[in-house]
Design a protein around this motif. Structure first.
Motif, mmCIF file in Angstrom:
data_model
loop_
_atom_site.group_PDB
_atom_site.id
_atom_site.type_symbol
_atom_site.label_atom_id
_atom_site.label_comp_id
_atom_site.label_asym_id
_atom_site.label_seq_id
_atom_site.Cartn_x
_atom_site.Cartn_y
_atom_site.Cartn_z
ATOM 1 N N GLN A 4 -6.946 14.282 18.267
ATOM 2 C CA GLN A 4 -7.254 13.876 16.941
ATOM 3 C C GLN A 4 -7.027 12.332 17.160
ATOM 4 O OE1 GLN A 4 -6.721 16.156 14.680
ATOM 5 N NE2 GLN A 4 -7.407 15.304 12.071
ATOM 6 N N VAL A 5 -7.619 11.396 16.028
ATOM 7 C CA VAL A 5 -7.193 10.572 15.822
ATOM 8 C C VAL A 5 -6.270 10.291 14.212
ATOM 9 C CG1 VAL A 5 -8.112 7.442 15.217
ATOM 10 C CG2 VAL A 5 -8.805 9.786 17.617
ATOM 11 N N TYR A 6 -5.239 9.754 13.784
ATOM 12 C CA TYR A 6 -4.849 9.089 12.547
ATOM 13 C C TYR A 6 -5.723 8.120 12.149
ATOM 14 C CZ TYR A 6 -3.210 13.945 13.527
ATOM 15 O OH TYR A 6 -3.098 15.187 13.588
ATOM 16 N N SER A 7 -5.799 7.634 10.506
ATOM 17 C CA SER A 7 -6.113 6.478 10.720
ATOM 18 C C SER A 7 -4.634 5.752 9.918
ATOM 19 C CB SER A 7 -6.292 6.268 8.719
ATOM 20 O OG SER A 7 -6.221 7.043 7.405
ATOM 21 N N MET A 8 -4.275 4.413 9.783
ATOM 22 C CA MET A 8 -3.326 3.848 9.163
ATOM 23 C C MET A 8 -3.372 2.130 8.106
ATOM 24 S SD MET A 8 -0.408 4.488 11.850
ATOM 25 C CE MET A 8 0.046 3.191 11.890
ATOM 26 N N PRO A 9 -2.992 2.800 7.033
ATOM 27 C CA PRO A 9 -3.292 2.414 6.429
ATOM 28 C C PRO A 9 -2.355 0.376 6.365
ATOM 29 C CG PRO A 9 -2.127 3.749 4.847
ATOM 30 C CD PRO A 9 -1.853 4.377 6.112
ATOM 31 N N ARG A 10 -2.726 -0.974 6.082
ATOM 32 C CA ARG A 10 -2.128 -1.655 6.817
ATOM 33 C C ARG A 10 -1.229 -2.303 5.570
ATOM 34 N NH1 ARG A 10 -6.683 -2.929 11.323
ATOM 35 N NH2 ARG A 10 -7.723 -1.991 9.212
ATOM 36 N N ILE A 11 0.006 -3.160 5.889
ATOM 37 C CA ILE A 11 -0.071 -4.097 4.784
ATOM 38 C C ILE A 11 -1.082 -5.516 4.393
ATOM 39 C CG2 ILE A 11 1.329 -6.132 4.336
ATOM 40 C CD1 ILE A 11 3.421 -4.779 6.432
ATOM 41 N N GLY A 12 -0.708 -4.855 2.996
ATOM 42 C CA GLY A 12 -2.040 -5.822 2.371
ATOM 43 C C GLY A 12 -3.159 -5.456 1.912
ATOM 44 N N GLY A 143 -0.721 -1.765 -6.985
ATOM 45 C CA GLY A 143 -1.253 -0.805 -5.745
ATOM 46 C C GLY A 143 -1.352 -1.385 -4.245
ATOM 47 N N THR A 144 -1.408 -2.837 -4.300
ATOM 48 C CA THR A 144 -0.968 -3.405 -2.417
ATOM 49 C C THR A 144 -0.175 -2.253 -1.690
ATOM 50 O OG1 THR A 144 -2.118 -4.608 -3.280
ATOM 51 C CG2 THR A 144 -1.715 -5.264 -1.045
ATOM 52 N N ILE A 145 -0.090 -2.232 -0.754
ATOM 53 C CA ILE A 145 1.282 -2.098 0.507
ATOM 54 C C ILE A 145 1.240 -2.836 1.265
ATOM 55 C CG2 ILE A 145 1.505 -0.964 2.445
ATOM 56 C CD1 ILE A 145 -0.842 0.435 1.929
ATOM 57 N N ARG A 146 2.551 -3.224 0.693
ATOM 58 C CA ARG A 146 3.892 -4.262 1.471
ATOM 59 C C ARG A 146 4.103 -4.465 2.420
ATOM 60 N NH1 ARG A 146 3.626 -8.611 -3.446
ATOM 61 N NH2 ARG A 146 5.202 -9.609 -1.346
ATOM 62 N N ALA A 147 5.009 -3.225 2.354
ATOM 63 C CA ALA A 147 6.590 -3.445 3.722
ATOM 64 C C ALA A 147 5.827 -1.920 4.203
ATOM 65 C CB ALA A 147 7.429 -3.707 3.520
ATOM 66 N N ILE A 148 5.616 -1.233 5.641
ATOM 67 C CA ILE A 148 5.547 0.240 5.916
ATOM 68 C C ILE A 148 6.426 -0.234 7.005
ATOM 69 C CG2 ILE A 148 4.373 1.346 7.013
ATOM 70 C CD1 ILE A 148 1.823 -0.178 6.656
ATOM 71 N N ILE A 149 7.988 0.531 6.244
ATOM 72 C CA ILE A 149 8.842 0.983 7.924
ATOM 73 C C ILE A 149 8.550 2.007 8.700
ATOM 74 C CG2 ILE A 149 11.281 0.480 8.419
ATOM 75 C CD1 ILE A 149 11.827 -0.714 5.490
ATOM 76 N N TYR A 150 8.876 2.393 10.186
ATOM 77 C CA TYR A 150 8.685 3.613 10.516
ATOM 78 C C TYR A 150 10.017 4.180 11.408
ATOM 79 C CZ TYR A 150 3.406 4.418 10.343
ATOM 80 O OH TYR A 150 2.557 4.736 9.487
ATOM 81 N N TYR A 151 10.248 5.952 10.840
ATOM 82 C CA TYR A 151 11.141 5.994 12.220
ATOM 83 C C TYR A 151 11.164 7.229 13.002
ATOM 84 C CZ TYR A 151 14.691 2.990 9.302
ATOM 85 O OH TYR A 151 14.809 2.094 8.446
#
Ligand code: BEZ
Length: 238
Positions: A4-12, A143-151
């Motif tokens: 399965q391929v999942y989408s990833m929203p991006r910064i900006g 409503g814009t994504i400005r940062a993403i952090i994953y743990y």
């Protein structure tokens, strides 16, 4: 079987839209949060220890984030009644690091279909097929994504760092600067890199009490903590 391929929203990019049921009623994301910052974060599962420590910490800091015009929204792929039972247990039974009687007042999304988790790239099959990883999306007032952090699953987040990142992004927006490594309000900020030979020369030649250049491409400027606090208050809490 096909992977399965999942989408990833991006910064900006604009934060993907969704409607969801939460412990605080229905929400339309990010539409309901227009005009304020919002942190959308996922956790692996209800009734688990790391997540419990995170929710207590985040709930304790909610007013601090609210003062910085930032709302919180949680998500896991559990159902609504599990969420309600878990949050009730936290309030009634859990005492941790001096925190007790903690009421989680921010919405916690039920996502048993994993629709939102998949839309936001919170499912990472290499880590788990059934649990969302600990993702954090900072969404700004437009409503814009400005940062993403994953743990990963085993690593509880540092909520002071999430707050620091929020204040640093707000400061960058308001003062048109960048913030160096480990920046905290009151530390020097980075002025935009010279975009022409003329400006580079001028920067290196014209001494200014407030600005220090390590080289033509690396100049910092003083910015007092109270200046930051006043400007952010004016910008985000009118
Ligand atoms: C926890 O929150 O304790 C946890 C959840 C999933 C996997 C590992 C730890």
């Amino acid at each position: 079987m096909e992977e399965q391929v999942y989408s990833m929203p991006r910064i900006g990019e604009k934060a993907p839209l969704f409607k969801a049921t939460t412990t605080q009623g229905e929400i339309n994301f990010p539409t309901d949060y227009q005009g304020s910052w919002v942190i959308l974060f996922s956790h692996p599962a209800d009734f688990t220890p790391v997540c419990t420590s995170e929710f207590m910490t985040f709930a304790n800091m909610e007013s601090k984030f609210a003062e910085a015009n930032c709302k919180l929204v949680g998500l896991s792929v559990d159902g609504l009644y599990s969420h309600i039972a878990w949050l009730r247990t936290i309030k009634e039974k859990i005492e941790y690091k001096g925190m007790k009687d903690v009421e989680v007042k921010f919405p916690l999304i039920e996502d048993i279909t994993m629709e939102v988790a998949k839309k936001y790239g919170m499912m990472m099959p290499g880590e788990s097929n059934t649990k969302a990883v600990r993702a954090v999306f900072f969404v700004d007032p437009t409503g814009t994504i400005r940062a993403i952090i994953y743990y990963p699953l085993s690593l509880g987040r540092n909520f002071d760092e999430l707050y620091r990142a929020l204040i640093a992004m707000q400061t960058a927006d308001v003062f048109s600067v960048a913030t160096p490594a480990d920046w905290y309000p009151g530390d020097e900020v980075i002025v935009p890199t010279a975009g022409s030979c003329g400006v580079a020369k001028e920067r290196m030649e014209s001494a200014d009490q407030n600005t220090k250049c390590y080289d033509w491409f690396f100049c910092t400027s003083k910015l007092d903590k109270d200046q930051v606090e006043k400007a952010l208050l004016k910008q985000y809490n009118q």
